[in-house]
Write a protein that holds these residues in place. Structure first.
Motif, PDB file in Angstrom:
ATOM      1  N   ILE A 142      45.555 -45.906 -12.513  1.00 23.94           N
ATOM      2  CA  ILE A 142      45.139 -44.500 -12.519  1.00 23.94           C
ATOM      3  C   ILE A 142      43.641 -44.397 -12.249  1.00 23.94           C
ATOM      4  N   LEU A 143      43.294 -43.623 -11.227  1.00 16.57           N
ATOM      5  CA  LEU A 143      41.907 -43.278 -10.959  1.00 16.57           C
ATOM      6  C   LEU A 143      41.647 -41.910 -11.587  1.00 16.57           C
ATOM      7  N   ILE A 144      40.688 -41.852 -12.494  1.00 17.30           N
ATOM      8  CA  ILE A 144      40.360 -40.599 -13.182  1.00 17.30           C
ATOM      9  C   ILE A 144      39.009 -40.100 -12.671  1.00 17.30           C
ATOM     10  N   VAL A 145      38.976 -38.845 -12.260  1.00 15.52           N
ATOM     11  CA  VAL A 145      37.745 -38.212 -11.796  1.00 15.52           C
ATOM     12  C   VAL A 145      37.417 -37.103 -12.786  1.00 15.52           C
ATOM     13  N   VAL A 146      36.254 -37.185 -13.408  1.00 15.60           N
ATOM     14  CA  VAL A 146      35.952 -36.309 -14.541  1.00 15.60           C
ATOM     15  C   VAL A 146      34.497 -35.858 -14.508  1.00 15.60           C
ATOM     16  N   ASP A 147      34.259 -34.643 -14.970  1.00 17.49           N
ATOM     17  CA  ASP A 147      32.895 -34.106 -15.068  1.00 17.49           C
ATOM     18  C   ASP A 147      32.003 -34.961 -15.947  1.00 17.49           C
ATOM     19  N   SER A 148      32.442 -35.139 -17.199  1.00 18.80           N
ATOM     20  CA  SER A 148      31.573 -35.763 -18.195  1.00 18.80           C
ATOM     21  C   SER A 148      32.382 -36.586 -19.187  1.00 18.80           C
ATOM     22  N   ILE A 149      31.808 -37.704 -19.600  1.00 22.91           N
ATOM     23  CA  ILE A 149      32.400 -38.510 -20.668  1.00 22.91           C
ATOM     24  C   ILE A 149      31.444 -38.596 -21.859  1.00 22.91           C
ATOM     25  N   ASN A 150      30.588 -37.598 -21.963  1.00 20.60           N
ATOM     26  CA  ASN A 150      29.668 -37.509 -23.096  1.00 20.60           C
ATOM     27  C   ASN A 150      30.307 -36.627 -24.166  1.00 20.60           C
ATOM     28  N   GLU A 172      46.180 -49.372 -15.993  1.00 19.42           N
ATOM     29  CA  GLU A 172      44.886 -49.849 -15.492  1.00 19.42           C
ATOM     30  C   GLU A 172      44.094 -48.623 -15.071  1.00 19.42           C
ATOM     31  N   VAL A 173      42.990 -48.375 -15.746  1.00 23.18           N
ATOM     32  CA  VAL A 173      42.247 -47.124 -15.573  1.00 23.18           C
ATOM     33  C   VAL A 173      40.851 -47.394 -15.015  1.00 23.18           C
ATOM     34  N   LEU A 174      40.485 -46.610 -14.023  1.00 29.31           N
ATOM     35  CA  LEU A 174      39.113 -46.602 -13.511  1.00 29.31           C
ATOM     36  C   LEU A 174      38.615 -45.163 -13.562  1.00 29.31           C
ATOM     37  N   VAL A 175      37.457 -44.954 -14.176  1.00 25.11           N
ATOM     38  CA  VAL A 175      36.924 -43.604 -14.374  1.00 25.11           C
ATOM     39  C   VAL A 175      35.685 -43.392 -13.501  1.00 25.11           C
ATOM     40  N   TYR A 176      35.759 -42.407 -12.626  1.00 22.96           N
ATOM     41  CA  TYR A 176      34.598 -41.937 -11.883  1.00 22.96           C
ATOM     42  C   TYR A 176      34.106 -40.674 -12.586  1.00 22.96           C
ATOM     43  N   HIS A 177      32.891 -40.716 -13.113  1.00 30.82           N
ATOM     44  CA  HIS A 177      32.391 -39.576 -13.885  1.00 30.82           C
ATOM     45  C   HIS A 177      31.054 -39.081 -13.353  1.00 30.82           C
ATOM     46  N   TYR A 178      30.818 -37.791 -13.564  1.00 37.97           N
ATOM     47  CA  TYR A 178      29.607 -37.141 -13.065  1.00 37.97           C
ATOM     48  C   TYR A 178      28.723 -36.702 -14.227  1.00 37.97           C
ATOM     49  N   THR A 179      28.683 -37.519 -15.267  1.00 32.49           N
ATOM     50  CA  THR A 179      27.899 -37.205 -16.459  1.00 32.49           C
ATOM     51  C   THR A 179      26.410 -37.219 -16.160  1.00 32.49           C
ATOM     52  N   ARG A 180      26.021 -38.034 -15.191  1.00 34.16           N
ATOM     53  CA  ARG A 180      24.604 -38.261 -14.858  1.00 34.16           C
ATOM     54  C   ARG A 180      23.830 -38.769 -16.072  1.00 34.16           C
ATOM     55  N   LYS A 181      24.524 -39.637 -16.762  1.00 32.14           N
ATOM     56  CA  LYS A 181      23.951 -40.299 -17.930  1.00 32.14           C
ATOM     57  C   LYS A 181      24.691 -41.617 -18.097  1.00 32.14           C
ATOM     58  N   PRO A 199      44.875 -46.592  -6.469  1.00 35.25           N
ATOM     59  CA  PRO A 199      45.614 -46.053  -7.618  1.00 35.25           C
ATOM     60  C   PRO A 199      47.008 -45.575  -7.249  1.00 35.25           C
ATOM     61  N   ASP A 200      47.874 -45.536  -8.249  1.00 37.40           N
ATOM     62  CA  ASP A 200      49.175 -44.883  -8.100  1.00 37.40           C
ATOM     63  C   ASP A 200      49.074 -43.397  -8.427  1.00 37.40           C
ATOM     64  N   LEU A 201      48.023 -43.044  -9.179  1.00 38.08           N
ATOM     65  CA  LEU A 201      47.818 -41.658  -9.605  1.00 38.08           C
ATOM     66  C   LEU A 201      46.331 -41.367  -9.622  1.00 38.08           C
ATOM     67  N   VAL A 202      45.948 -40.196  -9.101  1.00 35.75           N
ATOM     68  CA  VAL A 202      44.570 -39.715  -9.181  1.00 35.75           C
ATOM     69  C   VAL A 202      44.571 -38.498 -10.102  1.00 35.75           C
ATOM     70  N   LEU A 203      43.902 -38.610 -11.224  1.00 37.37           N
ATOM     71  CA  LEU A 203      43.898 -37.566 -12.248  1.00 37.37           C
ATOM     72  C   LEU A 203      42.534 -36.908 -12.313  1.00 37.37           C
ATOM     73  N   THR A 204      42.483 -35.602 -12.090  1.00 39.29           N
ATOM     74  CA  THR A 204      41.213 -34.876 -12.185  1.00 39.29           C
ATOM     75  C   THR A 204      41.139 -34.129 -13.511  1.00 39.29           C
ATOM     76  N   LEU A 205      40.022 -34.331 -14.206  1.00 39.15           N
ATOM     77  CA  LEU A 205      39.767 -33.700 -15.503  1.00 39.15           C
ATOM     78  C   LEU A 205      38.454 -32.931 -15.425  1.00 39.15           C
ATOM     79  N   SER A 206      38.383 -31.816 -16.130  1.00 35.63           N
ATOM     80  CA  SER A 206      37.156 -31.047 -16.112  1.00 35.63           C
ATOM     81  C   SER A 206      36.935 -30.394 -17.466  1.00 35.63           C
TER      82      SER A 206
END
Length: 410
Positions: free
Chosen positions: A5-13, A36-45, A115-122
Motif C-alpha cells: 500500500i502506497l499512502i499519500v497524506v497531508d501530515s503525519i504530525n 507493506e506500507v510506504l508513506v509519502y507525506h507533505y508534513t514539511r517536517k 503498490p497494489d493500492l494507493v490510499l489518499t488521506l487528508s
C-alpha cells in the motif's frame, strides 16, 4: 490480493490536528495488519513513524505557482488585503494549493514502489493528496480515496452553512474524484450515505473504514494540577468550533451541581481545546468545579486524561444529522470509560453506541444532560468501575483485525 500500500497524506504530525492523529492511527494499523506500507507525506517536517517507511515530499520552489503564492502573501501582509477569495472564485483554489499539488504529484511520478493500492488521506478541507492523484491517471485503477468529512463545505449538514469561494470548481473536483477512484472509503456509514446523495458513484465504490484504535503508549504518566484521579471528572477534549457550542453542557453541569450540592466536593467538568468562538460565553463559568483550557494541549496529556477520567464526552453540533465519526471516538472506546454522547438523534456516534445506549442527549437539552450527569455521578459513588464502557463490539470494530477483514474483501 492487496499486499503493498502506497499512502499519500497531508501530515503525519499528530500534534497539528485530530485529522492527523486519525491518519497516523490508520497508517500504523495497516502496518500492524501485515501490509507493506510506504508513506509519502507533505508534513514539511522531519517526522518518522515506528516500523513504517516514510518519505517527506519536498515543496517545489521553482515554478510560477510558488512565485504567485508568495507574492500574494507579501501583498496581503503589506496592504492588509486578503486576495485569496478573489483568486479562488476565479480558479477554484489558492496558488499555494496548486503548488502543493504539483509538489505531491511530482514526487509520486518519481517513486518506484509498485503498490497494489494507493490510499489518499487528508485533513480538514485540504484534500491535496486526492487532487494530486486525480491528476495521475495511471494510479486510478489502484486508487482508494478516503473521505473523512463532507466536501465541499456547502455539503455540510446544518448548522454548518459556509459556501466557499470557488465552490463550483470544488464540486467538479469531487465529482471527478468520485468517478475516477476505484474505491472510496469513509469513516462512517452515515457519511457514505450523505456523500452518495451528492455523488452517486460513492454508493458503488464506497466501503467503511472507521477511525482506528492505536495502542499509543503515554510518555508522561504524571497528572496535571487540575486533575485528581480520585474524584469524579467529566472530560471534553477537542476543538469547539462555532457550531459546536458547549453551552448546553455547561448549563447542564451547573444544574447537576444545584441538584447535588455535595458533588461540589468531588465533581469537575474539564474542557480542553480551542474554543475561541465561545470565549465570552465561557467567562460566565469561572467556578472551581469547571476547568477550561481555551487552547491546544499536548496529545500525550489529553490521551492520558481520557484513560483516567470517569466520563469522556463527545459533543457535536446541534442539527438534524451528524454524519461524522469524531476522530477521538476510538480513543474514548479504548479508554473504556462511559461516553456521554451529546449529538443529534441521527449521528454516527449514536448509531454505533446503539439506540438503547442510556447516556445520550441532544446537545442543548439542559435538563436531560443534568439528569444524565447525576446518574453517572451516583454510579461512580457506588463503584467507579461501574462506569467502564465495556464494549467489546466497538473495540473489535476499530481494531486491526476488522481493518484487515475489510481490505481482504476488496
Amino acid at each position: 490480493m492487496i499486499k503493498k500500500i502506497l499512502i499519500v497524506v497531508d501530515s503525519i504530525n499528530i500534534e497539528d490536528s485530530s485529522g492527523s492523529k486519525a491518519n497516523v492511527a490508520l497508517i500504523n494499523n495497516l502496518q500492524e495488519a501485515g501490509f507493506e506500507v510506504l508513506v509519502y507525506h507533505y508534513t514539511r517536517k522531519n517526522i518518522n513513524l515506528k516500523n513504517v517507511n516514510t518519505f517527506e515530499i519536498p515543496e517545489i520552489k521553482s515554478n510560477i505557482s510558488y512565485f504567485l503564492s508568495r507574492s500574494q502573501r507579501v501583498f496581503s501582509r503589506h496592504f492588509k488585503v486578503n486576495l485569496a477569495p478573489f483568486f479562488e472564485k476565479r480558479f477554484g483554489f489558492s496558488f499555494t494549493f496548486f503548488n502543493d499539488i504539483k509538489s505531491i504529484s511530482s514526487a509520486l511520478k518519481k517513486q518506484s514502489f509498485e503498490p497494489d493500492l494507493v490510499l489518499t488521506l487528508s485533513k480538514g478541507a485540504s484534500f491535496r493528496p486526492h487532487y494530486a492523484v486525480l491528476k495521475l491517471p495511471h494510479l486510478h485503477k489502484k486508487w482508494m480515496a478516503y473521505i473523512h468529512d463532507p466536501y465541499p463545505f456547502h455539503y455540510y449538514p446544518r448548522p454548518y452553512n459556509w459556501v466557499e469561494p470557488g465552490y463550483d470548481f470544488k464540486e467538479l473536483f469531487f465529482k471527478e474524484l468520485s468517478q475516477k477512484a476505484k474505491y472510496s472509503a469513509f469513516p462512517s456509514q452515515l457519511l457514505k450515505e450523505w456523500m452518495s446523495s451528492y455523488f452517486p458513484d460513492f454508493s458503488k465504490t464506497g466501503i467503511i473504514i472507521p477511525h482506528q484504535n492505536e495502542k499509543y503508549e503515554v510518555q508522561n504518566t504524571s497528572f496535571p494540577s487540575y486533575f485528581d484521579v480520585s474524584k469524579f471528572h467529566l472530560l471534553h477534549a477537542g476543538n469547539l468550533m462555532k457550531q459546536r457550542s458547549p453551552e448546553g453542557l455547561l448549563k447542564g453541569f451547573i444544574l447537576f451541581l444545584e441538584n447535588n450540592p455535595s458533588a461540589k466536593e468531588d465533581a469537575k467538568l474539564i474542557l480542553l481545546g480551542d474554543a475561541s468562538y465561545h470565549t465570552e460565553m465561557l467567562k460566565q463559568y469561572n467556578i472551581p468545579e469547571i476547568y477550561i483550557h481555551n487552547g491546544n494541549k499536548a496529545f500525550d496529556e489529553v490521551y492520558h486524561l481520557q484513560k483516567n477520567v470517569s466520563v469522556n464526552i463527545i459533543l457535536e453540533a446541534k442539527g438534524e444529522i451528524s454524519p461524522f465519526l469524531p476522530a477521538k471516538f476510538p480513543h474514548c472506546v479504548e479508554a473504556d470509560k462511559t461516553i456521554l454522547s451529546l449529538a443529534p438523534y441521527y449521528s454516527e456516534t449514536r448509531r454505533l453506541l446503539g439506540e438503547d445506549y442510556p447516556f445520550w442527549s441532544e446537545v442543548d437539552d439542559v435538563k436531560k444532560i443534568a439528569s444524565l450527569i447525576g446518574k453517572l455521578y451516583q454510579l461512580w459513588k457506588q463503584n467507579p468501575d461501574s462506569l467502564l464502557l465495556s464494549r467489546k463490539d466497538l473495540e473489535d470494530y476499530i481494531s486491526v483485525t476488522h481493518l484487515k477483514e475489510v481490505l481482504k474483501k476488496l
